[in-house]
Each structure stands twice: as C-alpha cells, then as structure tokens.
Motif scaffolding. Structure first.
Motif, PDB file in Angstrom:
ATOM      1  N   LEU A 295      -7.627  38.440 -36.155  1.00  0.00           N
ATOM      2  CA  LEU A 295      -6.714  37.340 -35.815  1.00  0.00           C
ATOM      3  C   LEU A 295      -5.249  37.759 -35.959  1.00  0.00           C
TER       4      LEU A 295
ATOM      5  N   ALA B  91      -8.439  41.134 -40.974  1.00  0.00           N
ATOM      6  CA  ALA B  91      -9.684  41.903 -40.903  1.00  0.00           C
ATOM      7  C   ALA B  91     -10.607  41.362 -39.816  1.00  0.00           C
ATOM      8  N   CYS B  92     -10.457  40.086 -39.473  1.00  0.00           N
ATOM      9  CA  CYS B  92     -11.290  39.499 -38.424  1.00  0.00           C
ATOM     10  C   CYS B  92     -10.657  39.671 -37.047  1.00  0.00           C
TER      11      CYS B  92
ATOM     12  N   CYS C 148      -3.042  34.972 -44.312  1.00  0.00           N
ATOM     13  CA  CYS C 148      -4.189  34.097 -44.149  1.00  0.00           C
ATOM     14  C   CYS C 148      -5.063  34.318 -45.369  1.00  0.00           C
TER      15      CYS C 148
ATOM     16  N   THR D  25     -13.923  31.357 -39.636  1.00  0.00           N
ATOM     17  CA  THR D  25     -13.612  32.762 -39.349  1.00  0.00           C
ATOM     18  C   THR D  25     -14.551  33.294 -38.267  1.00  0.00           C
TER      19      THR D  25
HETATM   20  S1  SF4 Z   1      -9.986  34.599 -41.710  1.00  0.00           S
HETATM   21 FE1  SF4 Z   1      -9.359  36.564 -40.805  1.00  0.00          FE
HETATM   22  S2  SF4 Z   1      -7.166  36.691 -41.169  1.00  0.00           S
HETATM   23 FE2  SF4 Z   1      -7.986  35.114 -42.532  1.00  0.00          FE
HETATM   24  S3  SF4 Z   1      -8.398  36.112 -44.483  1.00  0.00           S
HETATM   25 FE3  SF4 Z   1     -10.300  36.174 -43.296  1.00  0.00          FE
HETATM   26  S4  SF4 Z   1     -10.217  38.124 -42.163  1.00  0.00           S
HETATM   27 FE4  SF4 Z   1      -8.159  37.732 -42.920  1.00  0.00          FE
END
Ligand code: SF4
Ligand code: SF4
Ligand code: SF4
Lengths: 183, 765
Positions: B76, B73-74, B56, B165
């Motif tokens: 997902l 990091a979020c 992502c 996000t």
């Molecule tokens: S939206 Fe979430 S999965 Fe995508 S780059 Fe950002 S932190 Fe990473």
C-alpha cells in the motif's frame, strides 16, 4: 545527522514518520537557503496580518521585505491580499492555501511567473494545524521541491523549519534574516 | 452488476408492480453499480491528500513508514492509506447513523407496529426522495423504513471489508467506496428522521415551527434539571412522556446538548437547548444538571467521572455507551431510584421508558440538596491567580485551537476579563489545557465567569422541505436567479463561534436560501443583533430566497439533499426512481447548492460531506477539517471542463469550472465568504442568473480581498453574464486577462462523457 524536528510547539502536529524537518537555528543559513533557490515562492497566510511584534511591525511586513530582497514572488492566501494592497503591494498570485499546495505538487505546473514550478516554498502565517497538513502533502507528494516554515512554533513536516522561538527571538530571527539577505 | 442481491430479490423488494414511476437503471445499487459515476466525479475533482500520519499501524507487518514514495509490507502507498483511513472514518460515521436508525425504527415498530403509515402531512408527498432515488422504492410504512436499514447494513459490510489488509489497493477505488458510504449514510439518515417524525409526531409540513430557548443561561437551575446528551432522543422523549403523564412538565427542566436537544425540542417546546457539543464539558462542570441521561454519539466518554465531580446522577441509555456500568434494565424501578439517590450509583438502562422515569424521579429527589451554578468573576479571579505563567506555555501547547490562555489568565487574575471572553468564543472547552497545566488550573471552570448567561431563540427543526416550496423555488434556483442554497451544517470545531451566524445572515440578506442543521444551527442561534434578536427571529423560516430554516438534527441533513433531489424530480419532472446518476448529474450541473461544514469534527460529518459530494453538492470545510486528510479539488486553469450538451449530443469544452471544487478546506471566515457564492455557480445558470451570482461574488470579494476576483474571467461566459453595476470595471479587466467568450450549451450533463447504462435522452425533461 542534524536535529530533526519531532515535537513543535503545538502538540497536535507531532511527527509520526521518519522524515522530519531540519531545524535551521542560524538565520544566516536560512538566508543562504533562500538565496540559493532558483525559483522560490513565498506563501503568506492570514496570521501574518494579525501578528504584531513589539516594534509595531507585523510578520507580514518581514515576509514582504524578505520577498522583495530576493525578488521572490508572493502568494497571498485567505484574505491576505487585502492587507497587501493596503500596504501598496500587489501579490504575484492569489490562491487559497489548499489551492496553491494542489498546484505545487504537480511537477509540471509552471509556477506563478510561468517559468516552471518553484524549487523552494517558504511558508509563514498559516494556522499551525492547516500548515502542517499542507506541508505533509508536499513532503509526500512533491519530491521536486523543498519547503521552509518561518513559523515560531515550528513545523516537523517542512524540509527546513525554524526552531521554537519566543516572540522576541522570532523578531530577532527575522531581523537577522533580512540583514543577511541585504548583504 | 450485483454483488449481494440477486436481481429477482431487488425486484421483489422494490415492488415493480407499484407503477409510480418507471424503474431506473440502478435500483438498490451496490459498489460496482455507481462506480463509473464516482470515477467520473473523481476525474474532475481529484482526491487531494494531506497525510495526517506517515505510518500505517493496522496490521502486524507494521508499523510501516509510507513517507515519500515508500510502500507498506502489503504494497500500500501513502495515498491509498489515506483514502483507506477516510473509508474507515466514513464507515464509522455510516455505522453510527445506521445503528441509530436501526434502533429508532425497531423501537417505534415495537410501539406502533410495522404497518404504521408514513404520513408527512399535506405539504410533503414526495416523502423520501433519497430512498426513492437510491433504492427505487417508496417506504410507505415503518416496516418499509426497516428495509432501507437492511439494505444499508448489507452495503456497510462490503465497505468495511475493503479496509482489511490486502483488499483494495487503489486510492481512487477507495474513494469510490467513500462516496458509496456517503450515499448510504444520507439514505439511512433520511429513514431515521422520517421514522422519528412519524413515530413521535414531530412537526412536519409546517415551516413556522416553535422558537425554543437555547443557551446554558436559559436552563432554570432552581428546578430539578435533566440533561440529555447525544443523538437518539428515544429516552429523552420517554422522559417527556413520563413528566406529562405525571403533571411534572413544568416542574422538571429538560435540556439537551447536541442533536438529542434538537429532537427533544421537536417533541416538547418546553425543553431547552443548552448548546452545541463543544459546550459539553463546560456545562457538565457547572453542575446545573442533576441527572445526566446519555444516549449515543458525540457524548464525552468520561462522563461517569465528570458526573461524580459535581454529584450529578448518571443514566446511560444506549448499548453504544455503557461506561462499564451495572445494567438496571430489569431491576425494580423503585430500587434503581433509591440506589441512585442514596448511594450515588450510576446505571445503564436500555429501556427508554424506564430510563426516562428514573431520570425524572432521581432529579426531583436530589435537586434540592445540590449546589449548582456558574462561578462569578470574583471566584474566577481567585482561581486565575493560580497560573504560574509557566515559561513553556503548557496550556497553549496542548490547545487544539492554539489559544494564548496564559494572557487570558494573567488579565483575569488582575480582574480584567475581556481577553478571556474573546478566547471563550474560540475555545471548545475540551479541557486539554487543564491536563497539561503544571498547576492543573481549572481553565474550563474559569471560563464560566465570562460565558454569556443570556437566553437565545432557536427555531426548532422542521424536517423535510415542502413539495410546494420546491415548486415555487425550483425554477429560480435552476435559472440561477435565486443565487444559491447555502447549508450550514455539522459540528462545532470551528475557528470562532460567531462565524456561522455572521455567514448565515450575510447570505440570507443576499437572498440565498439558508438552511442549517445540527450544532451549526444551534451555534447560529447564539448571537443577537442590537435589538436582541437572533437570525431565527429576523428571517422567515421558509425554503425560499432570503429565509433561514433549521431542518433539525444531524439526521435531518438528509432533507437538504432531499430538497435538491426534489428540484430535479418535482420541478424538472425527472423520474427519480432508481435513477441516481440522472438526478445527481442534474444537481451537479443545475442546482446551485453549497454545504458549509465550518466546524466538522466527527467521522459522521466526514461521511455526510462525502454523501453530499456524490449527489454533486460541493462542501466547504473549516481549517480543522484538513485533518480528515482528503479533499476533492479541481484546478480551474489546467483542467478539462468538457461536458455533454444533452440536447445536441455534442461534447462542449465549456472552459467553465463550475462548481470548482467538491470538498474544500478554507482557513478564514473571510475567504469562506467569497468562496460560497463561487461554489453556488452552475453551468446551467442563465445570463441573468449568472449576473446575480457574479454580483455577489464580486461585491464580497471586493469587501474581503480589496479587488475584483482574481479568477473572475473563468466565470464570465459571455458579456451578458457581467452584472451591470460592475460592467465598467469588469470589461477592462477581461481585456487585460485576454478573456474570450466561452462556448454556450443548452443542457449541460456529464451523462455521455463516461461509461454508463443511462441513455443521454434520459436527462431531457
Ligand atoms: S496494512 Fe499494510 S501498510 Fe499497514 S501496517 Fe500492515 S503491511 Fe503495513
Ligand atoms: S479547553 Fe479551550 S483553551 Fe483549553 S485546550 Fe481546549 S480549546 Fe484550548
Ligand atoms: S499551563 Fe497553567 S501555569 Fe502555565 S500558563 Fe497555562 S494556565 Fe498558566
């Protein structure tokens, strides 16, 4: 670390993440992987019907020979079943490519012989972009099994892939694989 | 629950005082209102993901590698990221149709006023079945259609917002939103097509619309030629108006690619259709177009450069595609024409009338001095000799369709063109091979020599299915004695161009109702039989068994969903007003319809397909559409097929996987041929209806697979379902499979099997 397949022949399939196929250059190693599998499954696609080598054999014939040698069940996708019946062989299962992948990703699925899900899935003869997407599904969602692509254009999303091969070398690879499995 | 609109606002907008039908439970639904319906669908038809990308890269925490159980990091995971990417695609598709509708409706209101009445002719009383069902209102005027767009715009903001996000985190809830986007998409497409039908006076209430010319060979290059590309025919129609007003209609050739071509032939049957979008670069490169007039969607983004290569003039006519060009909307028309003719300038012109006039005048001026046309085999042979037979096969490596171009070039260099001819059928002339070729061999140009120069016949788009047609076919569709409605829709990214005509004809011969739209409708026209006839000349154009009809451009797809709704509303007399779940449930369980988007490529096509899914219509996609990365699949052996019997109020384990999947990718035409009849089966089929459906399934399976269907036992409910001609073979097969009679039920419904405001008796009619 062994070479990881990033760029197959078809440039639509470029690997984007960190986990890519281990390239199996040596047919003997490939034979070993197949032989060591407890419940392998061969998934044959429609391109195996149409691909003729210069010796007059189709890649499907090699596929069937490999499956026979190790008593590996087969799955005929698309319209492969018809050709198999014409060759006098009844496929062990008939699913379309998406359906078989959908079953395989369930660890509790009992497999085509109802003996438990398969541990090694060998693919050949599926359209490259579709096969690559299906292999991606299994890479991400089926940690319980390994995948192998016997495709001369190679597949980064498989666990084990053949290198990119000319038609002649591909035939040689199949021949050696068969010889090794016979031993 | 309502997120944006207060209940009072909704009530006011849908005018409860208009008593045409009782108001159902979900007027102007927002995401939460139909969440349970969507979750119920997703329980049977689970999302299947094929990640197209392991990463992502949507925010600066990333890139995040989401492979094999890793999380971003979020937080997902890969499944949710796939569903999120599909939502981004669906919102893009919805926005494209929504903006198209918004422009079309505003433009027509400016010309005709917002009180301009919607009248679709004698045969169409239920004018806007999707709007009635989703929103709970009858649009009645152009102003009413604008209200539809406003509602959709409001919904779109919430959907797009969910892709940020740190918003939605569940793949299932992303899918709920995808289904919502799909529903809004079909709704706004209905508004767009109704607006253009009434605003431009396109044919309506007739089935027998004109047969128009299609094929690049049909374009008369001796005349000045204007090529219109895109989906919004406002400027193309203004061009026709200008030609008519100046007595030039027979002097200037107007042709189109993609949906603008469909719509301009609905306006003038003298206009020609060049072909589907996959022939865009191919036709541009032959230089036959003196002027290129672009509008919106699916237009090549490097047209200024391509136009310059052949000396064609270019006018961009939409704010969606400006190409960095100077805006000539306010400039004197004479000056614009002069600068285009003398200096080769390209302009963007936002005023359709002005764009139309400039296009016509520039074409007349520059045509006489331009050299244009296809190259012949001798020229192609010379060019093909430039192929150095590189060992890396760079052309094939780059080709999305995996084509062995080197073979074609080698043979062409030797003067033999058969291989190239067969490759052209599978090539969508994207030009990627030329780019990678070390010699930059002009593959697309060389293809000109093998492309047929024939003129074919396409029936121009007819818009909505007529109420009277629905009254006639409603009962046999629901009983199953008309074996199904098969809709070939979408774009031209299919494995081979000949597939669609072949499949459409097969099912028309078998007395299915065959509908087409968009580029699929065009592609199907470009095949002739031994007598030189296309399917549109051979089969009647009605919405009836054994007929083949073209509803029109992409936005006209809404009329196919509309026809299914009308079966529930007109034939079964179920009230549709704000009654989404009841109508969709009826379609899922009773209306044997199946979409086939064999060449779906765009974000819009993803949205349309998902919209059909929410109405309970399964969609088959071609192999390239695996790149959409999400399907909705069941597993017939393992899944629970329990539904409610609406009459008895009892849950019944039907053991019957119908329809088996909602969104499904197939690799080959042969496999599609056997899957279409299967996906037309419904729980409500009567034994005679199921017999007919099974007899098609069995006969096609035998033809393409060489045996009885391997899953036949799942679709035989009782011995009365077995087609007589196959009884001798089927009975021993069933015995071998350990088949047992399946439980019967009188009124199959999902209502009552999930939390819903809808009462079970609402499904009884
Ligand atoms: S939206 Fe979430 S999965 Fe995508 S780059 Fe950002 S932190 Fe990473
Ligand atoms: S133009 Fe045709 S042959 Fe070339 S890459 Fe595109 S699809 Fe393949
Ligand atoms: S890339 Fe060019 S030179 Fe190489 S085989 Fe293809 S056409 Fe020939």
């Amino acid at each position: 670390m062994a070479e990881v397949m990033k760029l197959p022949f078809w440039r639509v399939n470029v690997l984007t993440g960190l986990k890519g196929a281990r390239v199996i250059e040596d047919p003997r190693e490939c034979a070993g992987l197949i032989r060591r599998a407890k419940r392998p499954l061969f998934v044959a696609g429609p391109r195996a019907i149409d691909h003729y080598f210069d010796n007059g054999k189709t890649s499907l014939e090699y596929v069937l020979e490999i499956a026979r040698l190790v008593n590996m069940p087969t799955c005929a996708t698309a319209h492969v079943k018809k050709r198999m019946l014409e060759l006098g062989i009844k496929p062990d299962s008939v699913y379309d490519i998406i359906e078989i992948i959908n079953h395989l990703k369930d660890p509790d699925w009992q497999g085509v012989r109802k003996e438990g899900n398969h541990d090694l899935i060998v693919f050949s003869g599926i359209r490259c972009e579709l096969a690559e997407l299906g292999l991606s599904t299994l890479k991400h969602f089926a940690p319980h099994l390994k995948t192998m692509a016997l495709c001369r254009y190679s597949h980064p999303n498989a666990d084990y892939a053949q290198p990119i091969l000319s038609d002649e070398k591909w035939k040689g690879y199949f021949e050696e694989l068969v010889t090794n499995l016979q031993q | 629950m309502v997120v944006t609109l207060e209940r009072d606002d909704v009530s006011e907008l849908i005018r409860p005082e208009d008593m045409w039908e009782p108001i159902g439970p979900t007027p102007m639904p927002e995401i939460p209102d139909l969440r349970n319906w969507s979750m119920r669908l997703l329980k049977t038809y689970k999302p299947f993901y094929a990640p197209f990308c392991d990463l992502c890269c949507l925010c600066t925490y990333g890139k995040c590698d989401l492979t094999a159980g890793r999380k971003g990091a979020c937080g997902l995971d890969i499944a949710s990221q796939q569903a999120r990417m599909v939502l981004i695609a669906c919102c893009t598709g919805l926005a494209a149709h929504g903006a198209h509708a918004r422009h079309m409706i505003d433009y027509l209101i400016e010309r005709l006023g917002e009180n301009y009445k919607i009248d679709l002719g004698m045969q169409v009383d239920v004018e806007a079945p999707i709007t009635r069902t989703v929103m709970g209102l009858k649009p009645e005027t152009l102003g009413g259609l604008r209200r539809v767009v406003e509602y959709v715009e409001g919904g779109l903001i919430h959907l797009v917002s969910s892709t940020h996000t740190g918003q939605e985190g569940s793949s299932l809830d992303f899918e709920v939103k995808n289904l919502h986007a799909g529903m809004l998409d079909l709704l706004v497409m209905e508004a767009a097509d109704i607006a253009q039908i009434v605003g431009f006076g396109y044919p309506t209430s007739i089935a027998d619309t004109p047969l128009v010319d299609i094929g690049w060979g049909s374009v008369d290059k001796t005349k000045p030629v204007v090529l219109c590309i895109g989906h919004n025919a406002a400027s193309a129609n203004a061009l026709i108006d200008y030609l008519r007003a100046n007595d030039l209609e027979d002097e200037v050739e107007v042709c189109g690619i993609c949906c603008t071509a469909h719509d301009v032939t609905r306006y003038s049957d003298k206009a020609k259709v060049v072909g589907p979008l996959s022939r865009q670069l191919f036709f541009l490169r032959c230089g036959i177009a003196d002027v290129i007039l672009t509008d919106e969607q699916c237009v090549m983004t490097n047209i200024p450069e391509e136009a310059r290569k052949t000396g064609a003039a270019l006018i961009a006519g939409s704010d969606k595609i400006c190409y960095g060009l100077e805006d000539a909307t306010e400039k004197e028309t004479d000056e614009v024409v002069q600068e285009m003719v003398d200096d080769g300038k390209q302009f963007v012109i936002f005023d359709p009338e002005k764009a139309g006039e400039v296009a016509a005048r520039v074409a007349v001026e520059i045509a006489p001095r331009r050299k244009k046309g296809f190259i012949d085999e001798a020229e192609a042979q010379e060019l093909a000799k430039g192929c150095e037979k590189c060992k890396a096969f760079m052309c094939s490596q780059a080709c999305p369709n995996l084509l062995p171009i080197q073979q074609g070039m080698q043979q062409a260099a030797e003067g033999s063109f058969d291989r190239l001819r067969s490759l052209f059928d599978q090539c969508f002339t994207c030009g990627k091979c030329e780019q990678e070729c070390p010699r930059h061999l002009p593959v697309v140009k060389i293809m000109q020599s093998v492309a047929t120069k024939e003129t074919f016949k396409l029936r121009s788009g007819r818009g909505p299915v007529h109420d009277v047609e629905i009254r006639k076919v409603g009962s046999p569709i629901v009983l199953g004695t008309i074996p199904g409605i098969v809709a070939f829709v979408g774009c031209s990214n299919y494995p081979a161009a000949g597939d669609i005509a072949e499949m459409a004809e097969e099912f028309a011969k078998r007395k299915y109702i065959v509908c087409l739209s968009g580029c699929a409708a065009m592609t199907a026209a470009m095949q002739k039989d031994e007598e030189g006839k296309t399917i549109y000349e051979k089969y009647p154009p009605d919405f009836d068994a054994g007929c083949i009809l073209n509803v029109g451009s992409c936005v006209a797809n809404a009329h196919i969903a509309g026809a299914a709704i009308k079966v529930a509303n007109i034939f079964a007399t179920l009230p549709s007003r704000a009654n989404y779940e009841v109508i969709a449930d009826y379609i899922l369980n009773r209306v044997g319809a199946c979409g086939v988007a064999w060449g779906a490529y765009s974000q819009k096509a993803a949205t349309i397909g998902t919209g059909f899914n929410r109405w309970g219509v399964p969609v088959i996609l071609g192999p390239h559409s695996s790149k959409y990365r999400r399907l909705y699949l069941s597993r017939k052996e393992e899944d629970d097929w329990t539904v409610m019997d609406g009459r008895t109020g009892q849950l019944v384990g039907t053991q019957e996987p119908t329809p088996e999947h909602l969104a499904y990718v197939i690799e080959t035409k042969e496999r599609a041929m056997v899957t279409i009849p299967k996906l037309c089966m419904r729980r409500n089929d009567t034994p005679p209806g199921r017999q007919i459906k099974l007899s098609h399934y069995i006969s096609l399976y035998k033809r393409y697979m060489g045996s009885l269907p391997d899953d036949l036992h799942h679709f035989v409910r009782s011995t009365r379902d077995i087609p007589l001609v196959y009884k001798k073979e089927v009975l021993p097969y069933l015995k071998e499979m350990g088949w047992k009679e399946k439980p019967a039920l009188s009124l199959p419904t999902l209502i009552g099997t999930y939390p819903s405001k809808v009462r079970l008796d609402a499904v009884i009619h």
